[in-house]
Structures are given as C-alpha cells and as structure tokens.
Scaffold this motif. Structure first.
Motif, short mmCIF file in Angstrom:
data_model
loop_
_atom_site.label_atom_id
_atom_site.label_comp_id
_atom_site.label_asym_id
_atom_site.label_seq_id
_atom_site.Cartn_x
_atom_site.Cartn_y
_atom_site.Cartn_z
N PRO A 61 14.14 15.98 -33.49
CA PRO A 61 14.13 16.01 -32.36
C PRO A 61 15.42 15.96 -31.77
N ARG A 62 16.36 14.97 -32.35
CA ARG A 62 17.57 15.17 -31.71
C ARG A 62 18.56 16.16 -31.63
N GLU A 63 18.30 16.79 -32.62
CA GLU A 63 18.94 18.12 -32.86
C GLU A 63 18.48 19.26 -32.00
N ALA A 64 17.08 19.29 -31.80
CA ALA A 64 16.56 20.22 -30.84
C ALA A 64 16.92 20.13 -29.54
N ARG A 65 16.92 18.71 -28.88
CA ARG A 65 17.35 18.39 -27.62
C ARG A 65 18.68 18.65 -27.31
N ALA A 66 19.60 18.36 -28.38
CA ALA A 66 21.08 18.29 -27.91
C ALA A 66 21.07 19.98 -27.87
N VAL A 67 20.71 20.82 -28.68
CA VAL A 67 20.97 22.32 -28.54
C VAL A 67 20.32 22.62 -27.56
N PRO A 127 25.76 13.44 -22.28
CA PRO A 127 25.37 12.28 -21.30
C PRO A 127 25.54 12.53 -19.95
N GLN A 128 26.14 13.66 -19.48
CA GLN A 128 26.18 14.10 -18.09
C GLN A 128 25.10 14.96 -17.78
N SER A 129 24.13 15.38 -18.64
CA SER A 129 22.98 16.34 -18.36
C SER A 129 21.89 15.73 -18.11
N PRO A 130 21.28 15.83 -17.03
CA PRO A 130 20.26 15.27 -16.59
C PRO A 130 19.03 15.64 -17.49
N GLY A 131 18.80 16.80 -17.82
CA GLY A 131 17.63 17.13 -18.79
C GLY A 131 17.77 16.24 -19.92
N TRP A 132 18.89 16.14 -20.86
CA TRP A 132 19.11 15.42 -22.08
C TRP A 132 18.60 13.90 -21.84
N THR A 133 19.32 13.35 -20.74
CA THR A 133 19.38 11.94 -20.41
C THR A 133 17.85 11.56 -20.41
N ARG A 134 17.01 12.52 -19.56
CA ARG A 134 15.48 12.29 -19.27
C ARG A 134 14.99 12.46 -20.71
N SER A 135 15.44 13.48 -21.46
CA SER A 135 14.17 13.82 -22.67
C SER A 135 14.68 12.76 -24.09
N GLY A 136 16.05 12.22 -23.64
CA GLY A 136 16.48 11.51 -25.02
C GLY A 136 15.42 10.26 -25.21
N ASP A 137 15.60 9.79 -26.59
CA ASP A 137 14.90 8.88 -26.89
C ASP A 137 15.80 7.25 -26.78
N GLY A 138 16.50 7.38 -25.84
CA GLY A 138 17.26 5.97 -25.81
C GLY A 138 18.75 6.28 -26.09
N GLN A 139 18.92 7.20 -26.90
CA GLN A 139 20.29 7.42 -27.36
C GLN A 139 21.27 7.51 -26.28
N THR A 140 22.38 6.92 -26.17
CA THR A 140 23.29 7.33 -24.92
C THR A 140 24.52 8.07 -25.39
N ILE A 141 24.67 8.40 -26.57
CA ILE A 141 25.92 9.51 -26.86
C ILE A 141 24.99 10.02 -27.98
N PRO A 142 25.21 11.41 -28.03
CA PRO A 142 24.28 12.36 -29.22
C PRO A 142 25.22 12.67 -30.23
N ILE A 143 24.65 13.07 -31.45
CA ILE A 143 25.18 13.34 -32.56
C ILE A 143 26.05 12.10 -33.18
N SER A 144 25.39 11.19 -33.66
CA SER A 144 25.88 9.96 -34.37
C SER A 144 26.01 10.58 -35.81
N GLN A 145 26.61 9.43 -36.40
CA GLN A 145 26.88 9.79 -38.06
C GLN A 145 25.45 9.79 -38.72
N ALA A 146 24.63 9.13 -38.30
CA ALA A 146 23.06 9.24 -38.97
C ALA A 146 22.61 10.52 -38.55
N ASP A 147 22.68 11.05 -37.42
CA ASP A 147 22.16 12.29 -37.19
C ASP A 147 22.82 13.19 -37.70
#
Ligand code: HEM
Length: 407
Positions: free
Chosen positions: A146-152, A206-226
């Motif tokens: 999910p996080r990769e799909a949304r980020a992309v 983090p400046q994308s309204p679409g990403w921010t709305r769809s996110g699962d609470g993550q405030t910065i994408p692509i963490s080391q876990a991701d």
C-alpha cells in the motif's frame, strides 16, 4: 527539512502510531512491532531503532534544499552526463549535493568482489527467471504494497507509468549487469540517483493533498522500513520463487545474488543495521516486514491495470490473459487477488503444469519428451518479454522530481 520540523513530524507520527496501538487505526496501519535484531544485519550490530521512524538523514535535507533553491532542472541536466561508476561527478553541482554524492557513491567496506562476480555469473545463467520474476512478480507485487502504491501514484512519475517502468527496469537491468559494480558499470550511479529521487519524494509528497488524504498516518514517506519491504519484494521474493521452482543454484551463486542486493541497499541509503546478513536473516525479516503488509488499495488496483496494459503493449507475444496467468502463478492467488489480477481458466492450469517441467528441462533434470508442446509458447513469450522489458531500461535517465502528480 530541518531537524525541528522532522522532529515535529516524528512526534505527530508517533501520536498516530499510538492511536493505532489502541485499535483506532485502519488495518493497513496494524503493522507488527519491529523485533528483528541488528545482530542479523551486515553491520552485525546497531541501535535497533524501529526503521518505521528512520528515513535518510544524510540525503533528505540536501535534496529538500536543492528543491527549495529551485535547482532541480539544472541538477538533472548535469546528472545526465554521470553514467559510469568510475566517472567524476559533473562540474557545477551545488556544493552540498556534490559533497553528499561523493560520500554516497563510496562502496561499503564490506563489499566483496568475488561475491559480486558470482552474482554476475548467476544472472548470466538464470537471467530468464530473474527477469520474469522482477517484471511479472516484483513489479506486480509493488501494487499490493500500500505505501509504495500510494507513493508512486501521487508522485510525479505516477502520471506517466510507462516512463516509470522503463526507469525501474533500468535498475533490474543494471543490477544484473556483468559490470554492475565494476568501474565501467553503472549500478553505483543508478543506486545513488535512486537515493536522490527518494529523498526528493520525501520532501514533496507531504505537500500532496491526495497522498496526505490517502496515507495511513505516515507523515513522511519511504521510511527505512518501507525500503526494506520493497527490497524483500525483489531479491527475497525472487530467491523464494527460484527455490519453489527447484532451480538448481549453488551456494556461491545464492550468496552472490544476496550480496549484490546488499550492496545496492547500502548505496540506496538503507542503513547497514537493517540489511540482512544471510538468507535466513532476510527470510526472517521478510516474514515480519513484507508478508503482513500486502493489501489492496484503490491506487494499487489502478496501477496494476496500467502495468498490465503496458506489459501487453511490449508486444512480446504475451497476451494479457497469459500475463495475468503467469503473474498469478508467480505471486500466488492471495497476492493475485489483492492486486486484482483476473483468473484465467485456460492459461492457469497450463502454466502450473508446464512451468515446472520447463524449468526441469532447462536445468537438465528431465529429457525433452516430457515437456508438453504448449509449454514452448509460454517459454518463448517470456524470453521475449524479459529481453524487451530489460531493454526498455537502457539509456534512460533517472530524474529528480520537482513536483507531485498534478491533482
Ligand atoms: C523512484 C527503485 C523503494 C517510491 C524510484 C526509482 C527507482 C526506484 C529505480 C527511479 C525511477 C523513477 O523515478 O520512477 C526502488 C527500489 C526500492 C524502492 C529498488 C527498494 C529496494 C521505494 C519505496 C517507495 C518508493 C519503499 C515508497 C514507499 C518511489 C517513488 C519514486 C521512486 C514515489 C518516484 C517516482 C517519480 O515521481 O518519478 N524507485 N524504490 N520506492 N520510488 Fe522507489
């Protein structure tokens, strides 16, 4: 991003994480706690911080500054000339970026030349499997992360998937190249450029309204876990499938294949304390990090559709039903359902029956008469697909984005 705002984001994220722990979060947030020990990493030790809260402290502030100073177009123009591992960085790069890149392009002290050579031999011998698995397995699986799909989806490249696939294919091509980490190869360049792209995305999304709305609470994408999740969708997944398919692999080749991906992880900015040291460590981490997070998202389903159309467009003789069926065979029904692959009543049984026999024949384990005639159509189509898929990536330039996908 300065230290203060990053800290603030961390705190905000931490608060959301706590909500998740109380059960107020969506299922996508319910990640298992990180218990994988750094003793299983290439570093052998580490602070053991949950990589969910670690990004890329070295690259992120530099790329944020490059974007804020409006230098992206100029930097991209200069970086087009930087294509070989042994090449100096182009003159004229902003000094903070140049200093960072000089550091980032250094091979890790633990890189092992003979293991890298074994990896190159491995790809020469098994390229048809790894190519098909990267393209129709890992590539499709990314839409169920999910996080990769949304980020992309919400990043600039999401609007032009064909171009994006070509760029991702470049990584698949470069990592398997005989010269990948040789002076005349290009994998250091590809990995460092990818690190720059990811750092830019951390500043932009983090400046994308679409990403921010769809996110699962993550405030910065692509963490080391991701990063590790996606990493496992590449080498760990590929190795799992090669073992499933009973492809004979020597321990030298298997270690070499792991090693080329360990070095790649390091050069993409993944900390050594999160990079698994052995396949056992990798499998243990994947069980915790990759397997439970696979899920369906509207963005992922849309991307799957686009991906399938593009693969069919490659015109390697692969019809869309055959692609669906092979991808489903490769990913399994659970992930196949998650990414929205159609069921193929004609092709699926044929592939399930024919593929193991084809592998066994290719590997000299059974004689030709045991391979059903229909199997060769599948083999020929896949071989063409792999060639075309990988050639898509040649000569393509990775570019730092300066904006998100237009709303
Ligand atoms: C860009 C590979 C992890 C999201 C790229 C590019 C490559 C790449 C080669 C450059 C191509 C392009 O610009 O389209 C990888 C590899 C990964 C990884 C090998 C892990 C081993 C991730 C993760 C995420 C992510 C975990 C998100 C959660 C993105 C995004 C872009 C990108 C949004 C930029 C697309 C654009 O706007 O152009 N990645 N990636 N990647 N990646 Fe990754």
């Amino acid at each position: 991003m300065d230290g203060l705002s990053r800290r603030r984001m961390l705190m905000a994220g931490g608060a959301l994480g706590a909500l998740g722990a109380l059960g107020a979060a969506s299922p996508a947030q319910a990640r298992p706690a990180w218990t994988w020990a750094p003793s299983g990493s290439v570093a052998g030790k580490g602070a053991g911080l949950d990589p969910e809260w670690v990004w890329d402290d070295e690259a992120d502030p530099v790329l944020a500054a490059v974007i804020e100073r409006g230098e992206v177009a100029e930097v991209n123009k200069l970086l087009r000339q930087w294509t070989r591992n042994d090449q100096s960085l182009p003159a004229g790069l902003p000094p903070d970026l140049r200093d960072f890149m000089e550091q980032a392009r250094q091979m890790p002290a633990w890189a092992n030349k003979s293991k890298l050579a074994a990896a190159a031999r491995f790809t020469t011998k098994k390229g048809i499997y790894t190519g098909a698995l990267y393209g129709l397995g890992s590539g499709m699986m990314s839409t169920a992360i999910p996080r990769e799909a949304r980020a992309v989806y919400y990043s600039k490249g999401g609007a032009d998937m064909k171009d994006r696939i070509a760029k991702t294919a470049q990584l698949g091509y470069d990592v398997g190249d005989l010269d990948a980490y040789q002076p005349r190869g290009g994998m250091i360049v590809t990995a460092v450029k990818t690190r720059l792209v990811h750092a830019a995305v951390r500043h932009l999304l983090p400046q994308s309204p679409g990403w921010t709305r769809s996110g699962d609470g993550q405030t910065i994408p692509i963490s080391q876990a991701d990063m590790m999740v996606t990493w496992h969708s590449l080498p760990t997944f590929v190795m799992r499938k090669l073992i499933d398919w009973r492809v004979p692999i020597t321990s030298t080749e298997s270690e070499g294949f792991l090693h080329v991906w360990q070095v790649t992880a390091h050069l993409m900015g993944i900390r050594d304390e999160y990079i698994p040291a052995t396949w056992d460590d990798a499998n243990a981490q994947a069980k915790q990090a990759l397997d439970p997070v696979l899920a369906s998202t509207p963005e992922g389903e849309e991307l799957t559709d686009v991906l399938l159309d593009i693969v069919a467009e490659l015109d390697a003789g692969l019809t869309r039903p055959l692609i669906n069926a092979f991808a489903r065979y490769t990913l399994g029904d659970r992930t196949g359902d998650l990414v929205g692959l159609d069921k193929e009543p004609f092709w699926q049984p044929l592939i399930s029956a024919a593929w193991p026999l084809l592998v066994a024949f290719r590997e000299g384990l059974i004689p030709l008469p045991l391979v059903p005639a229909g199997a060769w159509a599948v083999e020929e189509a896949l071989r063409k697909f792999v060639l075309l898929f990988l050639s898509e990536g040649r000569g393509i330039h990775l570019e730092i984005p300066d904006a998100n996908r237009p709303a």
